[in-house]
Enzyme design. Structure first.
Site, PDB file in Angstrom:
ATOM      1  N   TYR A  54       0.833  -1.203   0.000  1.00  0.00           N
ATOM      2  CA  TYR A  54       0.000   0.000   0.000  1.00  0.00           C
ATOM      3  C   TYR A  54       0.872   1.260   0.000  1.00  0.00           C
ATOM      4  O   TYR A  54       1.834   1.398   0.747  1.00  0.00           O
ATOM      5  CB  TYR A  54      -0.920   0.042   1.229  1.00  0.00           C
ATOM      6  CG  TYR A  54      -1.639   1.367   1.355  1.00  0.00           C
ATOM      7  CD1 TYR A  54      -2.670   1.693   0.478  1.00  0.00           C
ATOM      8  CD2 TYR A  54      -1.250   2.325   2.296  1.00  0.00           C
ATOM      9  CE1 TYR A  54      -3.312   2.920   0.546  1.00  0.00           C
ATOM     10  CE2 TYR A  54      -1.886   3.545   2.386  1.00  0.00           C
ATOM     11  CZ  TYR A  54      -2.913   3.841   1.501  1.00  0.00           C
ATOM     12  OH  TYR A  54      -3.522   5.057   1.567  1.00  0.00           O
ATOM     13  N   HIS A  84      -4.877  16.259  -4.346  1.00  0.00           N
ATOM     14  CA  HIS A  84      -5.102  16.569  -2.940  1.00  0.00           C
ATOM     15  C   HIS A  84      -4.906  18.046  -2.604  1.00  0.00           C
ATOM     16  O   HIS A  84      -5.269  18.480  -1.516  1.00  0.00           O
ATOM     17  CB  HIS A  84      -4.190  15.713  -2.057  1.00  0.00           C
ATOM     18  CG  HIS A  84      -4.657  14.298  -1.919  1.00  0.00           C
ATOM     19  ND1 HIS A  84      -4.913  13.490  -2.997  1.00  0.00           N
ATOM     20  CD2 HIS A  84      -4.942  13.536  -0.824  1.00  0.00           C
ATOM     21  CE1 HIS A  84      -5.313  12.303  -2.583  1.00  0.00           C
ATOM     22  NE2 HIS A  84      -5.350  12.305  -1.265  1.00  0.00           N
ATOM     23  N   ASN A 196       0.997  12.787   4.143  1.00  0.00           N
ATOM     24  CA  ASN A 196       0.473  12.140   5.350  1.00  0.00           C
ATOM     25  C   ASN A 196       1.152  12.750   6.574  1.00  0.00           C
ATOM     26  O   ASN A 196       2.372  12.913   6.587  1.00  0.00           O
ATOM     27  CB  ASN A 196       0.786  10.649   5.317  1.00  0.00           C
ATOM     28  CG  ASN A 196      -0.423   9.795   5.008  1.00  0.00           C
ATOM     29  OD1 ASN A 196      -0.368   8.591   5.124  1.00  0.00           O
ATOM     30  ND2 ASN A 196      -1.520  10.387   4.595  1.00  0.00           N
ATOM     31  N   TYR A 280     -14.323  38.152  43.097  1.00  0.00           N
ATOM     32  CA  TYR A 280     -13.666  36.879  42.759  1.00  0.00           C
ATOM     33  C   TYR A 280     -12.543  37.053  41.736  1.00  0.00           C
ATOM     34  O   TYR A 280     -11.551  36.333  41.759  1.00  0.00           O
ATOM     35  CB  TYR A 280     -14.684  35.898  42.185  1.00  0.00           C
ATOM     36  CG  TYR A 280     -15.629  35.283  43.189  1.00  0.00           C
ATOM     37  CD1 TYR A 280     -15.652  35.696  44.517  1.00  0.00           C
ATOM     38  CD2 TYR A 280     -16.500  34.271  42.798  1.00  0.00           C
ATOM     39  CE1 TYR A 280     -16.528  35.140  45.426  1.00  0.00           C
ATOM     40  CE2 TYR A 280     -17.384  33.701  43.698  1.00  0.00           C
ATOM     41  CZ  TYR A 280     -17.395  34.139  45.016  1.00  0.00           C
ATOM     42  OH  TYR A 280     -18.265  33.567  45.912  1.00  0.00           O
ATOM     43  N   ARG A 283      -9.693  37.975  43.910  1.00  0.00           N
ATOM     44  CA  ARG A 283      -9.432  37.043  45.004  1.00  0.00           C
ATOM     45  C   ARG A 283      -9.070  35.643  44.516  1.00  0.00           C
ATOM     46  O   ARG A 283      -8.293  34.917  45.156  1.00  0.00           O
ATOM     47  CB  ARG A 283     -10.684  36.974  45.893  1.00  0.00           C
ATOM     48  CG  ARG A 283     -10.395  36.441  47.256  1.00  0.00           C
ATOM     49  CD  ARG A 283     -11.587  36.307  48.176  1.00  0.00           C
ATOM     50  NE  ARG A 283     -12.822  36.937  47.799  1.00  0.00           N
ATOM     51  CZ  ARG A 283     -14.019  36.472  48.170  1.00  0.00           C
ATOM     52  NH1 ARG A 283     -14.096  35.364  48.885  1.00  0.00           N
ATOM     53  NH2 ARG A 283     -15.112  37.104  47.833  1.00  0.00           N
ATOM     54  N   GLU A 414     -12.213   6.534   5.709  1.00  0.00           N
ATOM     55  CA  GLU A 414     -11.821   7.398   6.817  1.00  0.00           C
ATOM     56  C   GLU A 414     -13.096   7.755   7.584  1.00  0.00           C
ATOM     57  O   GLU A 414     -13.634   8.851   7.463  1.00  0.00           O
ATOM     58  CB  GLU A 414     -11.107   8.637   6.283  1.00  0.00           C
ATOM     59  CG  GLU A 414      -9.833   8.284   5.524  1.00  0.00           C
ATOM     60  CD  GLU A 414      -9.286   9.413   4.681  1.00  0.00           C
ATOM     61  OE1 GLU A 414      -9.905  10.504   4.652  1.00  0.00           O
ATOM     62  OE2 GLU A 414      -8.243   9.216   4.037  1.00  0.00           O
TER      63      GLU A 414
END
Length: 508
Positions: A54, A84, A196, A280, A283, A414
């Site tokens: 592959y 791609h 990849n 707050y 603090r 995928e």
């Protein structure tokens, strides 16, 4: 010129940032070249024996069962890049692309990709000649890594696509010529080895993390300035309180605030006031800033691992000539870490904006409304706080996690993807928003101190105040505030405040 040697094993976050933003020469370690050649020899032997493997002599993804004839293998790799390279959107910032290129070089240098050493060399030459491929920011789902963006990067190696050189766009062919390179002809497996991987995702996340590590220190300084200028107490930072809970980073932040406010005449001037408790946002700085630091530690652990990871597929193991298909390209680790980073930075900026609001409120602060001299005629920091509020709200939208999303692609081959690139891009944007918000608090804190008379600030806050005032003067009347915002962002990005403060009070 400074230089770093890449060997695939010990790239650091600090080196990555330096190459991304600086003119640093990149050299490939000779032993890395040997590893790459050994893995390449395995690919050549596979081809000589006619084995079907592959990515070497087959189609890709769902087309893995299509066997490619030897004479068509170069066309296969070339077509892979063309098909791609279908990203869209604005170009990825040049420092991010440079970081991705360095990450790809480092991954190839591990010797698991089966590509010739010349592929990594070409990428090195582009970096060293300040040639940056133009890569659209959108088009990756973090499945087989960043296929589309990395394909756009590869186009320039082939003498195609576009590159940016000295701020100007040029063709890939002309860019190669500037580096005295001819277009590269990809051999078996090489196109797949380049596209990849998680390099784009990791580049975004890593650069955001580097700046975030500085920003948490800056946030402690901003918080201390605000506490001081609001005449709030530092009792809440007592070490005994922090140890009663036990979080180490909470203890560290409280210690930072105490050091920053040490010897403050402003703090000592109101020790015996009748105020019981502070809001707050003052603090609870140790509790909030502390857990942000702890989250960044988790992100750092993930990023440090990924910087030196082999993330393409299949991987070539030269020692026994195995070529194994797996899933190292899957960006889930970086995706989850990026969402964590975005959420942590959003909280850092959320509490900063609340402290900023307290500075705007004359009832809370006892200072002129919006810190404006001759208020009414002047608006002071009124709209600066609105800008901070807008960015805080935007961050909340950007913090919707990408890492829990998935959409099947490639005809269900995928079928579970990471959305890592989305997560990392969002984290990078949250980081930039957070830098602006904390910058506004710093400016407001300095302006507030100007109203507190001649009493000396603390040892650390005084250094921060002086560092800022050397570049950005006090605001006696309204002026174009955007220029101040650009200046404070630059100061924060270059880490000048933290460096100067740490020289005086030690590490934050």
């Amino acid at each position: 010129m400074q230089k770093i040697t890449i060997n695939g094993q010990d790239l650091t976050l600090e080196q990555l940032y330096a190459v991304a933003f600086g003119r640093i020469k990149v050299i490939i370690d000779p032993q890395a070249n040997e590893r790459m050649q050994r893995s390449r020899d395995c690919i050549e032997e596979i081809l000589d024996r006619g084995r079907v493997v592959y990515g070497v002599n087959t189609g890709f993804g769902k087309l893995a069962n299509v066997h490619i004839k030897p004479k068509e293998i170069e066309a296969l790799q070339h077509n892979l890049i063309l098909s791609h390279a279908c990203g869209i959107g604005d170009p990825i910032p040049e420092p991010v692309v440079r970081a991705a290129m360095l990450l790809k070089i480092n991954a190839l240098c591990k010797g698991y990709s089966g590509s010739r050493p010349v592929v990594a060399k070409y990428l090195c030459e582009l970096l060293n000649h300040q040639i940056t491929p133009c890569i659209p920011e959108k088009g990756s789902v973090g499945a087989s890594g960043d296929l589309a963006p990395l394909a756009h990067m590869t186009l320039v190696l082939l003498g195609m696509g576009e590159a940016c050189v000295n701020g100007e766009k040029t063709s890939g062919e002309k860019a190669l010529g500037m580096a005295n390179l001819s277009p590269l002809v990809l051999k078996a497996k090489e196109g797949l080895a380049i596209i990849n991987g998680t390099q784009i995702t990791t580049a975004f996340a890593a650069l955001a993390l580097f700046r975030a590590q500085n920003l948490v220190k800056t946030a402690d300084i901003a918080g201390a300035l605000t506490v001081e200028s609001l005449l709030h107490t530092k009792t809440a930072f007592d070490e005994r309180i922090q140890r009663a809970r036990g979080f180490q980073h909470q203890i560290k932040v409280a210690g930072n605030l105490t050091k920053l406010l040490l010897e403050s005449q402003i703090v000592s001037s109101h020790q015996d006031c009748d105020k019981i408790q502070d809001p707050y946002s003052s603090r609870c700085i140790p509790q909030v800033h502390g857990i942000v630091r702890q989250a960044l530690n988790f992100v750092r652990e993930v990023i440090d691992t990924e910087l030196n990871a082999a993330t393409d597929n299949p991987l070539v193991f030269a020692e026994d000539q195995s070529v194994l298909s797996g899933g190292n390209f899957h960006a889930q680790p970086i995706s989850l870490a990026s969402d964590t980073l975005a959420i942590a930075l959003a909280q850092l900026s959320n509490i900063s904006e609340r402290r900023l609001e307290n500075l705007m409120d004359s009832v809370q602060s006892g200072l002129p409304p919006f810190l404006a001299s001759d208020s009414g005629k002047n608006s002071g920091f009124m709209m600066a706080q609105v800008t901070a509020a807008a960015l805080v709200s935007e961050n909340k939208v950007l913090c919707h996690p990408a890492s829990v999303d998935s959409i099947p692609t490639s005809a269900n081959q995928e079928d579970f993807v990471s959305m890592g690139t989305h997560a990392a891009r969002k984290a990078f944007e949250v980081l930039q928003n957070a830098e602006t918000i904390i910058g506004i608090e710093l400016l407001a804190g300095c302006q507030a101190l100007d109203f507190r008379g001649h009493r000396q600030p603390g040892r650390g806050t005084r250094v921060a105040y002086e560092t800022i005032r050397k570049i950005i003067p006090t605001m006696p009347r309204d002026r174009l505030f955007q220029k101040d915002l650009m200046k404070i962002k630059k100061i924060i990005k270059e880490n000048n405040i933290v460096q100067n403060v740490e020289k005086v009070i030690g590490s934050l």
